[in-house]
Design an enzyme around this catalytic site. Structure first.
Site, mmCIF file in Angstrom:
data_model
loop_
_atom_site.group_PDB
_atom_site.id
_atom_site.type_symbol
_atom_site.label_atom_id
_atom_site.label_comp_id
_atom_site.label_asym_id
_atom_site.label_seq_id
_atom_site.Cartn_x
_atom_site.Cartn_y
_atom_site.Cartn_z
ATOM 1 N N GLU A 44 -50.472 19.905 77.470
ATOM 2 C CA GLU A 44 -50.092 20.943 76.512
ATOM 3 C C GLU A 44 -51.198 21.145 75.472
ATOM 4 O OE1 GLU A 44 -46.305 21.549 73.417
ATOM 5 O OE2 GLU A 44 -46.717 19.584 74.309
ATOM 6 N N LYS A 112 -43.688 28.409 76.262
ATOM 7 C CA LYS A 112 -42.737 27.329 75.971
ATOM 8 C C LYS A 112 -41.463 27.916 75.369
ATOM 9 C CE LYS A 112 -42.695 22.787 73.652
ATOM 10 N NZ LYS A 112 -43.518 21.867 72.850
ATOM 11 N N CYS A 148 -43.451 20.343 77.817
ATOM 12 C CA CYS A 148 -42.912 19.270 76.973
ATOM 13 C C CYS A 148 -41.405 19.368 76.743
ATOM 14 C CB CYS A 148 -43.679 19.218 75.647
ATOM 15 S SG CYS A 148 -43.576 17.609 74.829
ATOM 16 N N SER A 175 -46.847 14.574 74.102
ATOM 17 C CA SER A 175 -45.719 13.826 73.551
ATOM 18 C C SER A 175 -46.232 12.583 72.828
ATOM 19 C CB SER A 175 -44.770 13.416 74.679
ATOM 20 O OG SER A 175 -43.671 12.682 74.173
ATOM 21 N N GLY A 320 -61.417 -5.626 53.531
ATOM 22 C CA GLY A 320 -61.286 -6.759 52.628
ATOM 23 C C GLY A 320 -60.579 -7.891 53.345
ATOM 24 N N GLY A 323 -57.946 -13.664 54.387
ATOM 25 C CA GLY A 323 -57.483 -14.870 55.063
ATOM 26 C C GLY A 323 -56.018 -14.806 55.420
ATOM 27 N N ASP A 326 -52.286 -9.940 57.665
ATOM 28 C CA ASP A 326 -52.482 -8.497 57.758
ATOM 29 C C ASP A 326 -53.955 -8.128 57.920
ATOM 30 O OD1 ASP A 326 -49.723 -7.892 57.425
ATOM 31 O OD2 ASP A 326 -49.924 -8.223 55.279
ATOM 32 N N SER A 327 -54.810 -8.661 57.056
ATOM 33 C CA SER A 327 -56.233 -8.342 57.169
ATOM 34 C C SER A 327 -56.819 -8.916 58.452
ATOM 35 C CB SER A 327 -57.016 -8.847 55.947
ATOM 36 O OG SER A 327 -56.996 -10.246 55.861
ATOM 37 N N THR A 427 -55.022 -2.603 54.526
ATOM 38 C CA THR A 427 -54.335 -3.619 55.335
ATOM 39 C C THR A 427 -52.855 -3.753 54.998
ATOM 40 O OG1 THR A 427 -54.953 -5.368 53.767
ATOM 41 C CG2 THR A 427 -56.474 -4.941 55.585
ATOM 42 N N GLU A 432 -44.492 -3.671 53.228
ATOM 43 C CA GLU A 432 -45.075 -3.485 51.893
ATOM 44 C C GLU A 432 -45.050 -2.021 51.468
ATOM 45 O OE1 GLU A 432 -48.253 -7.203 52.393
ATOM 46 O OE2 GLU A 432 -48.922 -5.119 52.619
ATOM 47 N N LYS A 544 -45.855 6.222 45.430
ATOM 48 C CA LYS A 544 -46.967 5.403 45.923
ATOM 49 C C LYS A 544 -47.330 5.793 47.352
ATOM 50 C CE LYS A 544 -46.738 0.971 43.472
ATOM 51 N NZ LYS A 544 -46.649 -0.492 43.673
#
Length: 573
Positions: A44, A112, A148, A175, A320, A323, A326-327, A427, A432, A544
């Site tokens: 598509e 479509k 689709c 899709s 960044g 340790g 996530d990072s 990250t 979060e 945020k």
């Protein structure tokens, strides 16, 4: 007995990159011709890329797409195969369309009919709906064309095509991926094929586009819903499959529910006569294996990240390294996406950073082979505190001092980014981002967040799978066992502020993705105070999220175009 041969060009196109898309379409046609197909199928809106969004309001863009279609038609001269390619048609209005091309001519256009307008889709903003089914005929065999959404509705346009005699249905699609979407699509289309006694050829696009990632997973099923062929997930390829037409005719002849349909199919003896012998070499049946959920998610993250980086012209990325888990995962994704030689890790310890966190970051970087720098933030932090001393006089330390540390780190990363042109990867995970457990202009500063739509518990699962799949400890074991912490004050852990992630993620999934109310969630056995706190954190963090970088959509309902809530909002459930 003869079969119709289909070549599916599961390719990665670029939104707005019409010239490069045309080159990819032409090279794919040449590659597919090696297998002598009857049909070459593209996804598509392959010419424009999907989704083109408000580019569709620009006449120059629309005209270039039409010029591109004519270029493909010219390219097809002298060949008998039928090419089906997605484009934007301008006939009377704007349509999401499929062009049917053969030997230099445009022999048909399908518009479509069903336009999705939910989740990430906004097609009614741009397109008008088609009103007619489309059937093309090859060797007395009728083939129905759809796009689709047209195949997702059980009584949709494909039923009209089947009732008009179509023995094969071709659906071209763009899709987007979410968890387990590929297997869900496959089961749905297998059901359609079995119900309609019709083979189905499904062609999906592959690649990343901003927050969206497309998994490919193109396939072909027979009239019983059995898989004939399946392409790989998250990879470009040409998938070749033969569809046995006499089997479809025989099934319909022997099913009392389909007797009326046989009259529309045409002269059965004529069909059998034209399909009796095949001049083509047989091809091996190829069904790419299914993959586990963690591998599926990881491949989606890598593809989405790679395409965001490369399609936007970046060569290297900056991360960044704390340790933490996530990072660590973001560094792994980036290394897989563009090569470890193009990933730079920056360690920015403070007076609160543990020695083990620095060691874990170094060990990860060594295992991945990425270059690192270490820049302490303590001196700069003390300078900030001294500069703010008079304004803060008479107050007690609070989250302000914690956020200062995150913002210093963000400044460091953005300075390096500006100097060298690197893209900063943030990250933050979905847990979060949901609760606002992140600092604006600090750890949220950057250009792309690969794990933005990945809950913390799933971050751990994907990291564990990655180590197991590589049969060695690339992400250090200590990263898995130590309590998650932002390390912005002494002895801090995430659970000082947030519920345990196992509970938090379950509540977030119910509230964010399923829109369950406070009462519905607590009735499921969750602690009312925990639910109330979680909902408040989600509701008050919308401002945020609006300022966070884009990231790969993984879940059924991601923040952004998938979940659109007002920032100024006094409703509390």
């Amino acid at each position: 007995m003869k079969a119709l041969r289909f070549a599916i060009a599961q390719k990665n196109f670029v939104v707005g990159g019409i010239d490069e898309n045309l080159e990819k379409i032409k090279s794919s046609i040449e590659e597919a011709r090696k297998y002598n197909p009857d049909f070459i199928i593209f996804p598509e809106l392959a010419i424009t890329g999907y989704p083109p969004e408000d580019l569709l309001f620009r006449m120059a863009f629309l005209q270039k797409n039409i010029d591109g279609l004519n270029e493909i038609a010219n390219f097809s001269k002298g060949k008998d195969e039928i090419i089906i390619v997605g484009f934007v048609d301008l006939k009377d209005d704007i349509y999401n369309a499929a062009a049917i091309i053969q030997n230099g001519k445009l022999i048909g256009i399908y518009h479509k009919i069903l336009l999705p307008n939910y989740g990430v889709f906004d097609e009614k903003r741009y397109f008008s709906s088609g009103i007619k089914p489309m059937i093309v005929e090859v060797d007395n065999v009728k083939v129905g064309i759809s796009i689709c959404e047209d195949i997702w509705v059980p009584d949709g346009p494909i039923v009209d095509e089947v009732d008009s005699g179509a023995m094969v249905l071709v659906n071209i699609s763009s899709s987007p991926y979410n968890i387990m979407k590929g297997s869900a699509r496959e089961k749905m289309i297998q059901t359609r094929a079995s119900d309609l006694h019709t083979a189905i050829v499904y062609a999906n696009v592959v690649g990343g586009q901003d927050e969206l990632v497309f998994d490919g997973h193109s396939f072909v099923v027979d009239e019983n819903g059995n898989l004939i062929a399946r392409a790989k997930d998250f990879e470009e390829e040409i998938l070749i499959a033969d569809v046995d037409i006499p089997n479809i005719v025989n099934m319909n002849l022997h099913d009392p529910r389909r007797r009326e349909r046989i009259k529309k199919i045409g002269d059965v003896d004529a069909i059998r006569a034209t399909l009796k012998e095949s001049p083509k070499e047989k091809i091996e049946k190829r069904i790419s294996p299914s993959i586990c959920l963690e591998e599926e998610i990881f491949k989606a993250l890598v593809l989405g990240t790679r395409d965001y980086i490369t399609k936007n012209g970046f060569k290297k990325v900056l991360i960044g390294l704390s340790g933490g888990i996530d990072s660590s995962l973001v560094a792994v994704i980036a290394s897989e996406a563009i090569g470890s030689e193009n990933v730079i890790g920056v360690m920015m310890p403070s007076m609160y950073s543990s020695a083990s966190s620095i060691e874990d970051a170094r060990a990860l970087a060594l295992n991945l082979g990425i270059k690192t720098f270490q820049i302490g933030i303590t001196d700069v932090y003390n300078s900030y505190i001294k500069a703010l001393e008079k304004i803060f006089e008479g107050t007690q330390p609070n989250i302000t001092e914690e956020n200062l540390q995150a913002r210093i780190r963000g400044n460091y990363l953005m300075a390096i980014s500006n100097k060298f042109g690197y893209l900063v990867l943030t990250t933050g995970n979905k847990s979060e981002m949901s609760t606002g457990y992140a600092t604006l202009y600090g750890d949220m500063a950057g250009g792309f967040d690969p794990i933005k739509d990945l809950y913390k518990t799933m971050v751990y699962r994907v990291c564990k799978w990655f180590n197991e799949s590589r049969k060695k400890e690339i992400i250090p074991n200590n990263v898995f066992v130590k309590p998650p912490s932002a390390e912005l004050k002494p002895n801090q852990v995430d659970q000082d502020t947030l519920p345990p992630y196992e509970l938090l993620d379950s509540i977030l999934e119910l509230y964010v993705e399923k829109d369950f109310s406070f009462e519905e969630i607590t009735e499921m056995g969750f602690d009312p105070e925990m639910v109330k706190k979680t909902i408040k954190l989600v509701d008050t963090s919308e401002y945020k999220r609006r300022q966070s970088p884009p990231g790969v959509k993984i879940t059924f309902r991601a923040f952004g175009r998938d979940r659109r809530l007002p920032i100024t909002n006094h409703f509390r459930g």
